[in-house]
Design an enzyme around this catalytic site. Structure first.
Site, PDB file in Angstrom:
ATOM      1  N   LYS A 174      -4.218 -37.676 -11.401  1.00 41.69           N
ATOM      2  CA  LYS A 174      -2.816 -37.990 -11.128  1.00 41.69           C
ATOM      3  C   LYS A 174      -2.082 -38.134 -12.455  1.00 41.69           C
ATOM      4  O   LYS A 174      -2.404 -39.003 -13.262  1.00 41.69           O
ATOM      5  CB  LYS A 174      -2.691 -39.281 -10.318  1.00 41.69           C
ATOM      6  CG  LYS A 174      -1.237 -39.646 -10.027  1.00 41.69           C
ATOM      7  CD  LYS A 174      -1.111 -41.040  -9.448  1.00 41.69           C
ATOM      8  CE  LYS A 174       0.359 -41.453  -9.437  1.00 41.69           C
ATOM      9  NZ  LYS A 174       0.529 -42.874  -9.083  1.00 41.69           N
ATOM     10  N   GLY A 235       6.497 -50.526  -7.273  1.00 47.41           N
ATOM     11  CA  GLY A 235       6.380 -51.951  -7.008  1.00 47.41           C
ATOM     12  C   GLY A 235       7.604 -52.602  -6.397  1.00 47.41           C
ATOM     13  O   GLY A 235       7.634 -53.817  -6.192  1.00 47.41           O
ATOM     14  N   ALA A 261       4.977 -44.444  -4.731  1.00 41.85           N
ATOM     15  CA  ALA A 261       5.787 -45.553  -5.267  1.00 41.85           C
ATOM     16  C   ALA A 261       6.871 -45.991  -4.291  1.00 41.85           C
ATOM     17  O   ALA A 261       7.558 -45.172  -3.684  1.00 41.85           O
ATOM     18  CB  ALA A 261       6.416 -45.185  -6.609  1.00 41.85           C
ATOM     19  N   GLY A 262       6.993 -47.301  -4.159  1.00 47.08           N
ATOM     20  CA  GLY A 262       8.075 -47.894  -3.391  1.00 47.08           C
ATOM     21  C   GLY A 262       7.742 -48.278  -1.972  1.00 47.08           C
ATOM     22  O   GLY A 262       8.527 -48.965  -1.308  1.00 47.08           O
TER      23      GLY A 262
END
Length: 330
Positions: A174, A235, A261-262
């Site tokens: 990644k 986060g 993410a999120g």
């Protein structure tokens, strides 16, 4: 320091040793030789040369390993592949922020995830007996996905992943290159630069990126194995903020699109899957939940439900109410 001793800089610390080979040094430091990578004077040392590599005074040595730091197939025709490998689960789980590796493992098991993201960090040479993620989460059972968390330019990211490949032999990685420490948004200029070079070096790159369809297409054209657009800041737990752009990326992509993410709760994961994403990556939402194991199970169910909803084909959106019961023969 007597004549038989040499001075080394190991992971940023000055170490005086009598070891004259790399193998002897690792034995002296009591460092397990499994799943580590070693760089000396910015050159990665092949594992086959550990036993005969001669050390010199003032060598600068980096020793790294992995730390904690990505469902069932709905029908026979709905299969999920990344870089040619089939996975049953469309949920990828992270390994950062958990209380310990055992809690991480229990959460992974409850989530049904098969891919786990891991960061690459220096080996603690002063405390080599500290628990390691590879001791608890079996890299033979789960697909480790080394990431470049904490890298701020292409050079750092490429170097980190080369060390990861040496440590564990993993080519599926990644890539994430961060722009700054405030918003943790991806630096797309450096990401594109790194992606092009990593693919050329035979890495299978899953690229964390902005939700810009043009840049996402560039990454795919460079040969990335998966596109991982941001849902919202890392986060933040705000879910998918730009559904339109995510849908545009999905519609144009021939490789898996994975929201990264999120994600804050199970409903966020479900929304991402309903948009048509191939998978979601979740870390903080599970690790920081009051009950991470239960949240892992919840995320699994949400991903499955969202995928089924997407495949079912949602009803049309109407401007006005449409009665469910027919008026004929009322």
């Amino acid at each position: 320091m007597n004549k038989s001793e040499i001075n080394l800089i190991i992971n940023g610390q000055n170490i005086i040793t009598k070891a004259n080979t790399l193998d002897a040094l690792l034995d002296e430091l009591k460092i397990n030789k499994e799943n580590i990578a070693i760089e000396i004077n910015k050159n990665i040392i092949n594992k086959n040369h550990i036993y005969d590599y001669k050390l010199n005074d003032k060598d600068i040595i980096e020793i790294v390993n992995f730390i904690g730091g990505g469902n069932k197939i709905i029908n026979n025709n709905d299969k999920f592949y990344i870089a040619g490998k089939e996975y049953k689960s469309r949920l990828i789980v992270g390994s950062g922020k958990f209380k310990d590796f055992n809690e991480n493992l229990a959460s992974i098991e409850s989530s049904g995830a098969q891919i786990v993201t891991v960061a690459v960090r220096r080996v603690n040479i002063l405390k080599p007996d500290l628990p390691k993620i590879t001791d608890i989460i079996d890299p033979k059972k789960y697909t480790y996905l080394p990431n470049t968390a904490g890298c701020y330019n292409a050079e750092e990211a490429i170097r980190t992943l080369q060390l990861a490949r040496e440590a564990g032999g993993w080519n599926l990685v990644k890539l994430e290159v961060i722009g700054d420490k405030i918003n943790l948004y991806p630096n797309m200029i450096e990401t594109l630069k790194a992606a092009k070079l990593l693919v050329k070096d035979n890495f299978q790159v899953m690229a964390y990126c902005s939700d810009d369809p043009i840049l996402a297409k560039e990454l795919e054209d460079y040969g990335c194995s998966a596109i991982m657009p941001i849902g919202s800041p890392i986060g933040s737990g705000r879910g998918v903020q730009n559904k339109l752009n995510i849908k545009m990326i999905i519609q144009q992509s021939k490789v898996p699109v994975i929201v990264d993410a999120g994600i804050g709760t199970a409903s966020d994961a479900c929304v991402a899957m309903e948009l048509g994403c191939d998978a979601v990556l979740v870390n903080s939402a599970i690790a920081l939940a009051k009950n991470p194991i239960l949240m892992g199970s919840s995320m699994k169910q949400a991903v499955e439900a969202g995928r089924k909803s997407y495949l079912s084909g949602r009803m049309d959106i109407n401007d006005f109410a449409v009665a469910s019961s027919p008026e004929k023969d009322f």
